[in-house]
Design a protein around this motif. Structure first.
Motif, PDB file in Angstrom:
ATOM      1  N   ASP A  70      -1.443  -9.524  -1.892  1.00  0.00           N
ATOM      2  CA  ASP A  70       0.009  -9.448  -2.094  1.00  0.00           C
ATOM      3  C   ASP A  70       0.715 -10.234  -0.985  1.00  0.00           C
ATOM      4  O   ASP A  70       1.663 -10.988  -1.228  1.00  0.00           O
ATOM      5  CB  ASP A  70       0.497  -7.990  -1.996  1.00  0.00           C
ATOM      6  CG  ASP A  70       0.141  -7.142  -3.214  1.00  0.00           C
ATOM      7  OD1 ASP A  70       0.275  -7.630  -4.340  1.00  0.00           O
ATOM      8  OD2 ASP A  70      -0.249  -5.974  -3.020  1.00  0.00           O
ATOM      9  N   GLU A  92       9.121  -8.702  -3.982  1.00  0.00           N
ATOM     10  CA  GLU A  92       8.646  -7.318  -4.036  1.00  0.00           C
ATOM     11  C   GLU A  92       8.103  -6.873  -2.679  1.00  0.00           C
ATOM     12  O   GLU A  92       8.210  -5.704  -2.313  1.00  0.00           O
ATOM     13  CB  GLU A  92       7.524  -7.192  -5.086  1.00  0.00           C
ATOM     14  CG  GLU A  92       6.970  -5.780  -5.170  1.00  0.00           C
ATOM     15  CD  GLU A  92       5.809  -5.622  -6.156  1.00  0.00           C
ATOM     16  OE1 GLU A  92       5.362  -6.604  -6.746  1.00  0.00           O
ATOM     17  OE2 GLU A  92       5.365  -4.484  -6.318  1.00  0.00           O
ATOM     18  N   GLU A  93       7.533  -7.817  -1.945  1.00  0.00           N
ATOM     19  CA  GLU A  93       6.841  -7.454  -0.710  1.00  0.00           C
ATOM     20  C   GLU A  93       7.751  -7.356   0.505  1.00  0.00           C
ATOM     21  O   GLU A  93       7.291  -6.992   1.583  1.00  0.00           O
ATOM     22  CB  GLU A  93       5.697  -8.441  -0.450  1.00  0.00           C
ATOM     23  CG  GLU A  93       4.680  -8.543  -1.591  1.00  0.00           C
ATOM     24  CD  GLU A  93       4.138  -7.185  -2.054  1.00  0.00           C
ATOM     25  OE1 GLU A  93       4.011  -6.280  -1.221  1.00  0.00           O
ATOM     26  OE2 GLU A  93       3.875  -7.035  -3.264  1.00  0.00           O
ATOM     27  N   ASP A 111       7.778 -11.527  -7.963  1.00  0.00           N
ATOM     28  CA  ASP A 111       6.680 -10.586  -7.762  1.00  0.00           C
ATOM     29  C   ASP A 111       5.497 -11.493  -7.441  1.00  0.00           C
ATOM     30  O   ASP A 111       4.909 -12.093  -8.345  1.00  0.00           O
ATOM     31  CB  ASP A 111       6.414  -9.775  -9.035  1.00  0.00           C
ATOM     32  CG  ASP A 111       5.217  -8.841  -8.880  1.00  0.00           C
ATOM     33  OD1 ASP A 111       4.553  -8.892  -7.831  1.00  0.00           O
ATOM     34  OD2 ASP A 111       4.952  -8.070  -9.824  1.00  0.00           O
ATOM     35  N   LEU A 113       2.456 -11.143  -6.574  1.00  0.00           N
ATOM     36  CA  LEU A 113       1.144 -10.821  -7.152  1.00  0.00           C
ATOM     37  C   LEU A 113       1.315  -9.602  -8.046  1.00  0.00           C
ATOM     38  O   LEU A 113       1.472  -8.490  -7.547  1.00  0.00           O
ATOM     39  CB  LEU A 113       0.168 -10.551  -6.000  1.00  0.00           C
ATOM     40  CG  LEU A 113      -1.315 -10.864  -6.183  1.00  0.00           C
ATOM     41  CD1 LEU A 113      -2.037  -9.749  -6.886  1.00  0.00           C
ATOM     42  CD2 LEU A 113      -1.565 -12.204  -6.893  1.00  0.00           C
ATOM     43  N   ASP A 114       1.336  -9.839  -9.342  1.00  0.00           N
ATOM     44  CA  ASP A 114       1.445  -8.724 -10.285  1.00  0.00           C
ATOM     45  C   ASP A 114       0.034  -8.282 -10.683  1.00  0.00           C
ATOM     46  O   ASP A 114      -0.826  -9.115 -10.952  1.00  0.00           O
ATOM     47  CB  ASP A 114       2.221  -9.160 -11.531  1.00  0.00           C
ATOM     48  CG  ASP A 114       2.314  -8.041 -12.544  1.00  0.00           C
ATOM     49  OD1 ASP A 114       2.956  -7.027 -12.227  1.00  0.00           O
ATOM     50  OD2 ASP A 114       1.726  -8.167 -13.633  1.00  0.00           O
ATOM     51  N   SER A 116      -1.796  -5.874  -8.768  1.00  0.00           N
ATOM     52  CA  SER A 116      -2.590  -5.689  -7.531  1.00  0.00           C
ATOM     53  C   SER A 116      -3.788  -4.764  -7.710  1.00  0.00           C
ATOM     54  O   SER A 116      -4.809  -4.943  -7.050  1.00  0.00           O
ATOM     55  CB  SER A 116      -1.736  -5.086  -6.426  1.00  0.00           C
ATOM     56  OG  SER A 116      -0.631  -5.878  -6.193  1.00  0.00           O
TER      57      SER A 116
HETATM   58 MN    MN Z   1       3.293  -7.221  -7.064  1.00  0.00          MN
END
Ligand code: MN
Ligand code: AHG
Ligand code: MN
Length: 329
Positions: A70, A92-93, A111, A113-114, A116
């Protein structure tokens, strides 16, 4: 043989000599290019030690546990977009907006990395993005640039890092699919206009949460489960990857409906997915492909956000089924 269209050529043709379109085009190109690097890392699987390891002890901006990948994905996107006409990044992070290019006239919500939870299981994960205007009026209060209804998006898309690395993109004139060709190092157009079938017999939902759902949603699934003998008069099939990008790509390919509703568990009062960088871009791609996207009853793109990391119940896909679900409310 039909003519090969690269992402580069498609974007150049679309942008023409319009400077705003050129800025959007270069941002899409930058995100797609960064996705190739993330795909290479994902493709190393267990050889790349620790991608699925928990990162630090604090949750991310969205309140979820962070995995190493992520964070790597966010850093890569952030670094790349500094060179693009992007003033701020909502991710998101990260709790707050990240300042990028002071001269930028766009904002990107991402996002990084969707999916995770699938990193170490050799199942597709992806990157979701939304591109919005950043106006002079937003300079004093950059947050305002992302607190607008989803209809304000200029472009949206996602990359899925699966057996093939694909890009699903919309610039507001339909939804296109591109596939990364490792021989030419180019994204090549695979579908120039996605059309999601209106009716479907397939749904994607984490049914293990059924007992926590409200009456309308449980009523809908019960009727689906009753099949041919029930009120729907047809048998349904279930598919749930647990990476929204993969579930979305299946729906864009052969129809279906994806549901992540609100439920009674603590923290799931508004579902699980985030409005600005998950629901908005997926809703734009879906509508541009002739499908529907709601929070169960209300059109996603009409919702005005009140928080960067706000969650929203999400229903999207084949229009007939999305409307059917709304009729249960
Ligand atoms: Mn994500
Ligand atoms: P993320 O990995 O960015 O937090 O998103 C995960 C999302 C989505 O990809 C997926 O459809 C859904 O969460 C799965 O949720 P459950 O594990 O609760 O089924
Ligand atoms: Mn996600």
């Amino acid at each position: 043989m039909s003519q090969i269209v690269t992402l580069q050529a498609f974007l150049d043709h679309w942008a023409g000599s319009d400077p705003e379109k050129a800025a959007i085009a270069s941002t899409v190109r930058t995100i797609a290019g960064t996705g190739v690097g993330i795909a290479d890392l994902v493709a190393r699987g267990p050889l790349e030690e620790g991608l699925a390891r928990i990162h630090g002890s604090d949750p991310n901006g969205g309140g979820d546990t962070q995995k190493e990948l992520d964070v790597i994905a966010e850093e890569a996107i952030c670094a790349a977009l500094r060179e693009a006409p992007v003033a701020y990044l909502a991710s998101e992070e990260s709790e707050d907006l990240i300042a990028l290019n002071p001269k930028g006239q766009l904002v990107v919500a991402v996002d990084p990395l969707d999916g995770s939870s699938n990193i170490d299981t050799n199942v597709s994960v992806g990157t979701i993005y939304s591109i919005l205007p950043f106006t002079e009026a937003d300079r004093d209060n950059p947050n305002a640039a992302v607190m607008k209804p989803g209809t304000n998006q200029l472009a949206a898309g996602f990359l899925a890092y699966g057996p093939a690395t694909i890009l699903v993109s919309s610039l507001g004139n339909g939804t296109q699919v591109f596939v990364y060709d490792r021989e030419s190092s180019e994204f090549i157009m695979a579908r120039d206009q996605v059309e999601i079938p209106v009716e479907t017999r397939e749904y994607g939902v984490n049914q293990s949460n059924m007992r926590h759902w409200d009456e309308a949603m449980s009523g809908w699934i019960k009727d689906c489960l009753a099949g041919k003998e029930g009120p729907r008069g047809k048998d349904f099939n279930m598919r749930w990857v647990g990476s929204m990008v993969a579930d979305a790509f299946r729906i864009f390919t052969r129809g279906g409906v994806y549901v992540y509703s609100s439920d009674k568990r603590k923290g799931y009062e508004n579902g699980r997915l985030r409005l600005i960088y998950e629901a908005f871009p997926i809703a734009m791609l879906t509508e541009q492909a002739g499908g529907g996207a709601t929070d169960g009853k209300t059109r996603i793109l009409d919702i005005t956000p009140h928080h960067i990391h706000q969650r929203i119940p999400l229903v999207f896909g084949s229009k007939g089924e999305v409307e059917k679900i709304a009729s249960y409310y």
